[in-house]
Design a protein around this motif. Structure first.
Motif, short mmCIF file in Angstrom:
data_model
loop_
_atom_site.label_atom_id
_atom_site.label_comp_id
_atom_site.label_asym_id
_atom_site.label_seq_id
_atom_site.Cartn_x
_atom_site.Cartn_y
_atom_site.Cartn_z
N PRO A 173 -5.91 -0.05 5.60
CA PRO A 173 -4.90 0.25 6.62
C PRO A 173 -4.05 1.47 6.31
O PRO A 173 -3.36 1.99 7.21
CB PRO A 173 -4.03 -1.03 6.64
N ALA A 174 -4.08 1.94 5.07
CA ALA A 174 -3.34 3.17 4.76
C ALA A 174 -4.06 4.41 5.26
O ALA A 174 -3.42 5.45 5.50
CB ALA A 174 -3.12 3.27 3.25
N LEU A 175 -5.37 4.32 5.46
CA LEU A 175 -6.14 5.49 5.91
C LEU A 175 -5.70 5.98 7.29
O LEU A 175 -5.56 7.20 7.48
CB LEU A 175 -7.62 5.15 5.89
N PRO A 176 -5.49 5.11 8.30
CA PRO A 176 -5.00 5.63 9.59
C PRO A 176 -3.67 6.35 9.49
O PRO A 176 -3.46 7.36 10.18
CB PRO A 176 -4.89 4.36 10.45
N VAL A 177 -2.79 5.87 8.63
CA VAL A 177 -1.50 6.55 8.46
C VAL A 177 -1.71 7.93 7.87
O VAL A 177 -1.09 8.92 8.30
CB VAL A 177 -0.58 5.70 7.56
#
Length: 310
Positions: free
Chosen positions: A294-298
């Motif tokens: 979930p850190a990748l989209p940010v």
């Protein structure tokens, strides 16, 4: 205007590849708690991609939204996202994703309301079938219910209750009964009902999205494995397996045509043929890797801004 499209593409790739990778991996059954975390991270990444893409599309389509989204940003950041000349698809995509978000929230509210309604009905039935004794002000954490079917379950709430029938007390003796109760306590302590509510809401709201259906199915399976591990660590794998067999042998789950989503035979085999747990370093590595999803989209969203500021 490339970032919203990249985010939607990332959501699609994550929704397709991540469930396949988890299905092919050999560790989820050995570490169900880590697998639960990994599935939550995957679904969170998909939802986060959609939310960030919606925000950027809305900022491109409407000046008022852009002013609020980029209000604290330094000069030059807005130009880096190329929002000045939005395509004709920006507004429709933003509206569609916003409606999908509202629908997800509505499905979650409906699921929670349905669960609370069912909980109130079960509590009322429990008070009717097991009334308070003279001098009792409220029922205890453990409630014994008269019944001919061996069963045990827990009722969530502010004061969770473990319910066990008299038939289960007659059939299960000693540590086997303790193992069943420890299994239910594992559900209560981990608040597994919230995972089931969220996964059911997403699968019900978007039945055509395979990742949400897989998320629901895996949540139902993995929470049982995690609770089995709690019981087996306290009372032993063999004791827990025998307790599962004695509790479910009259329900048809061991027959040639078991009931749908009957994971009891697989759970028993897993307990009787245990595999060693993963090393602590690998468990930590899997947990950290899942958290990066979930850190990748940010990170993708912030790349233009970081490029300007850097």
């Amino acid at each position: 205007m490339m970032v919203p499209a990249v985010l939607l593409l990332l959501a699609a790739v994550t929704a397709v590849l991540a469930p396949r990778l988890l299905a092919r991996a050999d560790w989820p059954d050995r570490e169900p708690v880590v697998a639960l975390w990994a599935w939550q991270c995957v679904v969170a990444a998909v939802l986060l991609c959609c939310a960030l893409s919606m925000t950027l599309c809305a900022a491109a389509a409407w000046q008022a939204v852009r002013g609020h989204v980029f209000a604290p940003a330094p000069p030059g950041v807005v130009e880096a996202y190329a929002l000045g000349a939005p395509g004709p698809w920006a507004a429709p995509v933003a509206v569609a994703l916003f409606c999908a978000g509202l629908w997800s929230g509505a499905m979650l509210v409906r699921e929670v309301a349905r669960a609370r309604r069912g909980l109130r009905l079960r509590q009322a039935e429990l008070r009717l079938r097991a009334p308070l004794l003279p001098g009792e002000e409220q029922a205890g954490r453990l409630v014994v219910l008269e019944g001919e079917r061996p069963d045990a379950w827990w009722l969530p709430g502010s004061a969770p209750q473990l319910v066990v029938t008299t038939a289960a007390l007659r059939r299960l003796k000693g540590r086997r009964l303790d193992a069943v109760l420890a299994h239910e306590q594992g559900h209560a302590q981990a608040r597994h009902h919230w995972l089931l509510h969220c996964s059911t809401a997403l699968a019900s709201g978007f039945p055509q999205v395979p990742v949400f259906a897989a998320f629901r199915d895996e949540m139902h399976r993995l929470v049982e494995l995690a609770a089995d591990d709690v019981a087996s660590r306290r009372h032993g794998r063999l004791t827990t397996a025998l307790a599962l067999v004695e509790l479910n042998e009259d329900r048809g789950v061991f027959g040639p045509s078991p009931t749908p989503q009957a994971y009891v035979p697989q759970r028993v085999r897993r307990l009787l043929s245990p595999q060693d747990r993963l090393p602590a370093t690998r468990r930590l590595g899997l947990t950290a890797t899942a958290a990066l999803v979930p850190a990748l989209p940010v990170l993708v969203t912030l790349v233009p801004a970081l490029r300007v500021l850097g």
